[in-house]
Design a protein around this motif. Sequence first.
Motif, PDB file in Angstrom:
ATOM      1  N   THR A   1       9.330 -26.105 -24.814  1.00  0.00           N
ATOM      2  CA  THR A   1      10.151 -27.084 -25.500  1.00  0.00           C
ATOM      3  C   THR A   1      11.435 -27.388 -24.767  1.00  0.00           C
ATOM      4  O   THR A   1      12.488 -26.896 -25.092  1.00  0.00           O
ATOM      5  CB  THR A   1      10.510 -26.567 -26.889  1.00  0.00           C
TER       6      THR A   1
ATOM      7  N   SER B   1       6.813 -31.434 -28.452  1.00  0.00           N
ATOM      8  CA  SER B   1       8.022 -31.051 -29.173  1.00  0.00           C
ATOM      9  C   SER B   1       8.668 -32.340 -29.652  1.00  0.00           C
ATOM     10  O   SER B   1       8.084 -33.401 -29.539  1.00  0.00           O
ATOM     11  CB  SER B   1       8.969 -30.303 -28.243  1.00  0.00           C
TER      12      SER B   1
ATOM     13  N   ASN C   1      15.367 -31.177 -29.113  1.00  0.00           N
ATOM     14  CA  ASN C   1      14.385 -31.044 -30.189  1.00  0.00           C
ATOM     15  C   ASN C   1      14.900 -31.449 -31.537  1.00  0.00           C
ATOM     16  O   ASN C   1      14.836 -30.680 -32.487  1.00  0.00           O
ATOM     17  CB  ASN C   1      13.964 -29.584 -30.288  1.00  0.00           C
TER      18      ASN C   1
END
Lengths: 169, 583
Positions: B6, B69, B97
């Motif tokens: 991520t 993500s 994120n």
Amino acid sequence: MTKTLEIDIRSAEGLKINRRLIKKKKTFAVVKIGEKSRSSDLDDSGGSNPTWNFKSEMPMKGSVQFISIEVFYRTRCGRDKKIGEARIPATDFMGRYSHEGHLNFLSYRLRDEYGDKCGIVNVSIVVKPHSTETTMFMASSSSSSFETPSIDGYRGRIVTGLPVWRVTT
Amino acid sequence: MGNCLTGDVAGGKQAIGGVQQRPTSTTTNNAAQNDAVDFFFRSRGQYPLFSQIELSLSASNLIDRDITSKSDPMAVMYLRKKDGKLEEIGRTEVILNSLNPNWIEKITVSFQFETVQTLVFHVFDVDTRYHNVPVKTLKLKEQDYLGEATCVLSEVMTKPNRSMTLNLHGNFGAGVSRKLGTLSVQAEETIASKTVVEMNLRSVNLDNKDLFSKSDPFLRISRLVENSIVVPVCRTEVVDNNLNPIWKPVCLTMQQFGSKDTPLLIECLDFNTSGNHELIGRTEKSVAELERLCQQREAINFVYPSTSHGRNKVLKGQLIVDRFVEKIQYSFLDYISSGFELNFMVAVDFTASNGDPRTPSSLHYNDPSGRLNSYQKAIMEVGEVIQFYDSDRRFPAWGFGGRTADGHVSHAFNLNGASYGDEVVGVEGIMSAYSSALANVALAGPTLFSHVVDKAAHTASQSLSQNSPKYFVLLIITDGVLTDMAGTIDALVRASDLPLSVLIVGVGNTDFTQMEILDADKGRRLESSTGRVATRDIVQFVPMKEVHSGQVSVVQALLEELPGQFLSYVRCRNINPVGAPAI
């Protein structure tokens, strides 16, 4: 003639191994003058922009041409592997633009064993005025430090002789 | 979109906002405020008709551009100019994120009452391959575009709460109309104040929120504005796997924390790579209360807001202030008005690339009708500004690239033609020295700056040994085609640790891309051939053709980086204004 250098290895940026930025390795720096060396503590947060703020005082002989800063990382087994090295010529902090006692902020390119660029190291250096020198000597040398040729590796110092005995008549 | 992991976790764990940076770095996102320029105009009775506004941005319901993500959004703010083109004003940081980011980095803009200022916001998803890269250097064309919004600044200012929510729209092509989310803009007037507070914070006994390891705590400090609006001010770095973390020192300006009694919300969160940081605990303290905690060596317990009992649960985790220092950060004007001298030096280009002075197309043309040539115009305009700041109006003036009377080409000859000294008095002195030099010196070449930079560095270092509070500025007026780039860079790197700034003024129409490299504005530090890297950016480049076309005023262009470069020198050496109490 020996001088005392107060060196502060402050930080490094963009540290790379094999041309990739390092991510989780703990690093430390070593300053070497001739045979003597001092190491800093490990930077715990790791990564490619460590901050050490490692201050140390080291003696430096007049004949020394450069000092070297090496950056290592510690592997999980406890071994130290070198990331890169930078050489600081003595003229950069003594001589033309900096007089004694002046705080020099310098930065240098680190190169690894293959000669590839692997980061930049930031240091600050002060040349401590030697306490046993006479004050008259200091005043006369600072004004003409650009013309006189170098004699003992320090640019522009005038050598003054002090008489140790006098003939009494 | 890089690997499956991520995003730029290391970049996301770094501190933002009020945390100490390299001492030689200058502030970003402050496109409008410039002490030196304001002072210059105020002395002529022209008071600025604007006030500084700080914009905080947040967005919600952004579209997801990353596969494994969520997006890593960043916002860029532009001003739409009269010709329709967009000029970038500032950028926020990248938040990992999150489809509902609340950016911490503020963008400063000057609110001019009498003009209509159209602000355009673009939101981008930053690609995961940009690790730890300063936000300023990200190329926007390579990022994923998430949407844009437009508003007028005066509209934001007149709304209640000074905040506005805009719908993001995008130009993805015909027939595509999706909901791209909203962008909220919150405006606040900045109070220029000098107080800076530095604290060393740490915590003990924090709760463990992670399953197989310990929490990765970080602090987020926000300011509570009226009507319970929370404005995040700063975020510490993330300390991995530690329930008793010690964070790096946090440095907040009064601009960020308001006043010493303004309540600050300090939240301790557990960092999660998914972007959903879990709240460990929070507390509300003002800066004055934090100072008291430090002095009395007390600790404050975090509380966890619980909805069921109606009361907050007091946790075992505590916040401790190890060190609290209140400093005064002096501004550029404080130094100047206290007695710090600015000394200007001028160097004029006498190379043959300017053209034969007898031909009308030459930049050095001596017009019999008395019209000023490009160099004379540049000297007049620039001279007005530097004369204002230089107290004794005596400027060393040199020429380079010309063949003097003795037949040799010199790259640092005295403009006044004298052998005893290189100083001229006032702008009129520079003009007359220039005219006489034009008559006595033949244009030659090549274009080398290193000699005049060395001369200026020599002067600056000599004043250092005398310990006088002086700062030197070398003005190089040139037609721009530099022959010895490496030698010039070497000279500039050697001079980068001295109290010296180099302003390069470009006349004529040549391509000045070389100068942009010297200006180092994109973040690449100059590197000499010996391996030494420049300690700080001491170069500022001003193209006169932009000045003459009216795009930017000469005062603004010349003095743009000077306060920053000056402050970077004095602050990292802890030099205070003359006579000011040492902190």
